[in-house]
Design a protein around this motif. Structure first.
Motif, PDB file in Angstrom:
ATOM      1  N   ILE A 157      30.967  30.015  36.256  1.00  0.00           N
ATOM      2  CA  ILE A 157      31.182  31.392  35.796  1.00  0.00           C
ATOM      3  C   ILE A 157      32.075  32.154  36.773  1.00  0.00           C
ATOM      4  O   ILE A 157      31.874  32.103  37.988  1.00  0.00           O
ATOM      5  N   SER A 158      33.073  32.836  36.251  1.00  0.00           N
ATOM      6  CA  SER A 158      33.960  33.719  37.011  1.00  0.00           C
ATOM      7  C   SER A 158      34.826  32.979  38.024  1.00  0.00           C
ATOM      8  O   SER A 158      35.254  33.564  39.025  1.00  0.00           O
ATOM      9  N   THR A 159      35.122  31.726  37.754  1.00  0.00           N
ATOM     10  CA  THR A 159      36.067  30.956  38.558  1.00  0.00           C
ATOM     11  C   THR A 159      37.340  30.749  37.744  1.00  0.00           C
ATOM     12  O   THR A 159      37.352  30.945  36.524  1.00  0.00           O
ATOM     13  N   PRO A 160      38.435  30.335  38.386  1.00  0.00           N
ATOM     14  CA  PRO A 160      39.660  30.072  37.620  1.00  0.00           C
ATOM     15  C   PRO A 160      39.462  29.059  36.495  1.00  0.00           C
ATOM     16  O   PRO A 160      40.028  29.226  35.401  1.00  0.00           O
ATOM     17  N   GLN A 161      38.644  28.036  36.729  1.00  0.00           N
ATOM     18  CA  GLN A 161      38.387  27.048  35.665  1.00  0.00           C
ATOM     19  C   GLN A 161      37.680  27.687  34.481  1.00  0.00           C
ATOM     20  O   GLN A 161      38.001  27.417  33.321  1.00  0.00           O
ATOM     21  N   TYR A 162      36.724  28.559  34.778  1.00  0.00           N
ATOM     22  CA  TYR A 162      35.987  29.245  33.714  1.00  0.00           C
ATOM     23  C   TYR A 162      36.922  30.119  32.879  1.00  0.00           C
ATOM     24  O   TYR A 162      36.897  30.078  31.644  1.00  0.00           O
ATOM     25  N   TYR A 163      37.746  30.913  33.538  1.00  0.00           N
ATOM     26  CA  TYR A 163      38.640  31.799  32.800  1.00  0.00           C
ATOM     27  C   TYR A 163      39.587  31.008  31.903  1.00  0.00           C
ATOM     28  O   TYR A 163      39.899  31.440  30.786  1.00  0.00           O
ATOM     29  N   GLN A 164      40.048  29.847  32.377  1.00  0.00           N
ATOM     30  CA  GLN A 164      40.943  29.032  31.560  1.00  0.00           C
ATOM     31  C   GLN A 164      40.224  28.505  30.321  1.00  0.00           C
ATOM     32  O   GLN A 164      40.764  28.532  29.218  1.00  0.00           O
ATOM     33  N   GLY A 184      27.814  44.838  37.572  1.00  0.00           N
ATOM     34  CA  GLY A 184      28.812  45.675  38.213  1.00  0.00           C
ATOM     35  C   GLY A 184      30.229  45.349  37.784  1.00  0.00           C
ATOM     36  O   GLY A 184      30.509  45.043  36.622  1.00  0.00           O
ATOM     37  N   GLU A 185      31.159  45.386  38.723  1.00  0.00           N
ATOM     38  CA  GLU A 185      32.574  45.183  38.424  1.00  0.00           C
ATOM     39  C   GLU A 185      32.875  43.771  37.933  1.00  0.00           C
ATOM     40  O   GLU A 185      33.820  43.577  37.162  1.00  0.00           O
ATOM     41  N   LEU A 186      32.111  42.786  38.370  1.00  0.00           N
ATOM     42  CA  LEU A 186      32.370  41.422  37.908  1.00  0.00           C
ATOM     43  C   LEU A 186      32.085  41.301  36.417  1.00  0.00           C
ATOM     44  O   LEU A 186      32.863  40.684  35.668  1.00  0.00           O
ATOM     45  N   TRP A 187      30.979  41.899  35.968  1.00  0.00           N
ATOM     46  CA  TRP A 187      30.700  41.858  34.527  1.00  0.00           C
ATOM     47  C   TRP A 187      31.827  42.525  33.756  1.00  0.00           C
ATOM     48  O   TRP A 187      32.308  42.004  32.750  1.00  0.00           O
ATOM     49  N   TRP A 188      32.268  43.695  34.212  1.00  0.00           N
ATOM     50  CA  TRP A 188      33.330  44.406  33.512  1.00  0.00           C
ATOM     51  C   TRP A 188      34.637  43.621  33.527  1.00  0.00           C
ATOM     52  O   TRP A 188      35.363  43.583  32.525  1.00  0.00           O
ATOM     53  N   HIS A 189      34.939  42.987  34.628  1.00  0.00           N
ATOM     54  CA  HIS A 189      36.168  42.185  34.690  1.00  0.00           C
ATOM     55  C   HIS A 189      36.152  41.086  33.638  1.00  0.00           C
ATOM     56  O   HIS A 189      37.110  40.918  32.869  1.00  0.00           O
TER      57      HIS A 189
END
Length: 340
Positions: free
Chosen positions: A143-150, A192-197
């Motif tokens: 979660i919230s790593t470059p691999q996850y975002y891809q 917080g900000e991570l959820w919103w991001h």
């Protein structure tokens, strides 16, 4: 006025409530245990649902039941079916997310053609709440790593293309907290900000494709001012409330669940309220009609985009009656909303 949407959430994938295999053990003071005070027929069905729980390496789905449910939606005059995809699709970019029995893109397109032939608009749902994304397999631990975002960007694009450019993609985002993860071995929670991001990242990916994001609205229950300020108005909202009282005390935990409809309307969001026949373990039969009665005078006609029901059960033979009951109740609610 554009025709409102009325329909049901039906499950293709079911790997969304635990990362543990069948049978699903529970830990802690998890309050979803089944009370033996339920009517015998309800208790038996809920016990069966529990034994069928767990993260599986095969598709917990029956196409004949799905067809019977969608035929019934059409017979009752509904025009939408939301498909909880999860592990149920062999994603072109990430086939490793599929399990035994997952639909190929060709199979999905053939089924979508049948649905559209019934007059039903198919809307895909792929839940990115960390509570409901066990279907992401190993990527759930990234979660919230470059691999996850891809992977997130890839599967959103895959769903958009396989569903042949749907108007909406439902992104979930409900129940991301520790209490709802008590049945998991691995519990990633963003705040917080991570959820919103991450939330805004998925919305951007959907909108760049040309679709609209659709979400569950329960983030607003506990973060009212921030959510109403920061969530884009383009996001279609489905607040959900499955209980009986629509006049809870202001100090009650139910108060924000009910009044989220009011808050979202005041902030100018478009809404599709979500009801269910699953309240208090499927013993409440008034929630759907009562939801319609509550929201009709509150949500502006132009912003009330429809209403949906979520039976929250697998698309398998033992639960067809449960699904049909939810559809019947929604038909009654539709009559209330459309009555002048």
């Amino acid at each position: 006025m554009t025709k409102r949407m009325y329909g049901a959430l039906l499950h293709l994938g079911m790997n969304m409530w635990t990362d543990r295999p069948y049978p699903r053990p529970l830990t802690g003071e998890y309050q979803y245990e089944i009370p033996n005070t339920l009517p015998p027929e309800v208790y038996k069905l809920k016990k069966l649902a529990r034994t069928m729980g767990g993260c599986k390496d095969f598709l917990n789905f029956d196409v004949a039941t799905f067809h019977a449910a969608t035929d019934y939606l059409a017979q009752k005059g509904m025009n939408l079916v939301m498909i909880d995809v999860g592990e149920g699709l062999v994603y072109p970019s990430h086939p490793e997310l599929g399990v035994k029995g997952s639909w190929t893109p060709e199979k999905m397109r053939a089924e979508l053609k049948l649905l559209r032939g019934l007059g039903l608009e198919p809307i895909p749902k792929i839940n990115f709440s960390t509570t409901h994304c066990a279907w992401l397999g190993e990527y759930r631990r990234m979660i919230s790593t470059p691999q996850y975002y891809q992977v997130v960007a890839d599967v959103i694009k895959d769903v958009y293309e396989v569903f042949e450019h749907p108007r909406f993609i439902h992104l979930g985002y409900d129940e991301e907290d520790a209490w709802h993860m008590m049945q998991f071995d691995y519990m990633p929670i963003r705040q917080g900000e991570l959820w919103w991001h991450d939330f805004l990242f998925t919305i951007e990916k959907v909108e760049k494709l040309g679709a609209r994001a659709w979400i569950w609205s329960d983030k607003v229950w506990h973060h009212k001012d921030e959510f109403l300020r920061r969530c884009p108005k383009s996001v279609l909202q489905s607040n959900w409330y499955y209980e009986q009282s629509f006049a809870p005390d202001e100090k009650s935990a139910l108060y924000p669940m009910v009044h989220a409809y009011d808050w979202l309307e005041k902030a100018g969001f478009e809404q599709v309220p979500c009801c269910s026949n699953c309240g208090q373990w499927n013993t409440l039969k008034t929630n759907t009609v009562d939801t319609a009665k509550y929201v009709k005078p509150i949500i502006g006609s132009a912003r009330l985009k429809g209403m949906m029901t979520a039976p929250w059960t697998s698309s398998t033979a033992p639960f067809l009656g449960w699904i049909k009951e939810a559809i019947d109740m929604l038909a009654d609610a539709r009559g209330i909303l459309e009555r002048s």
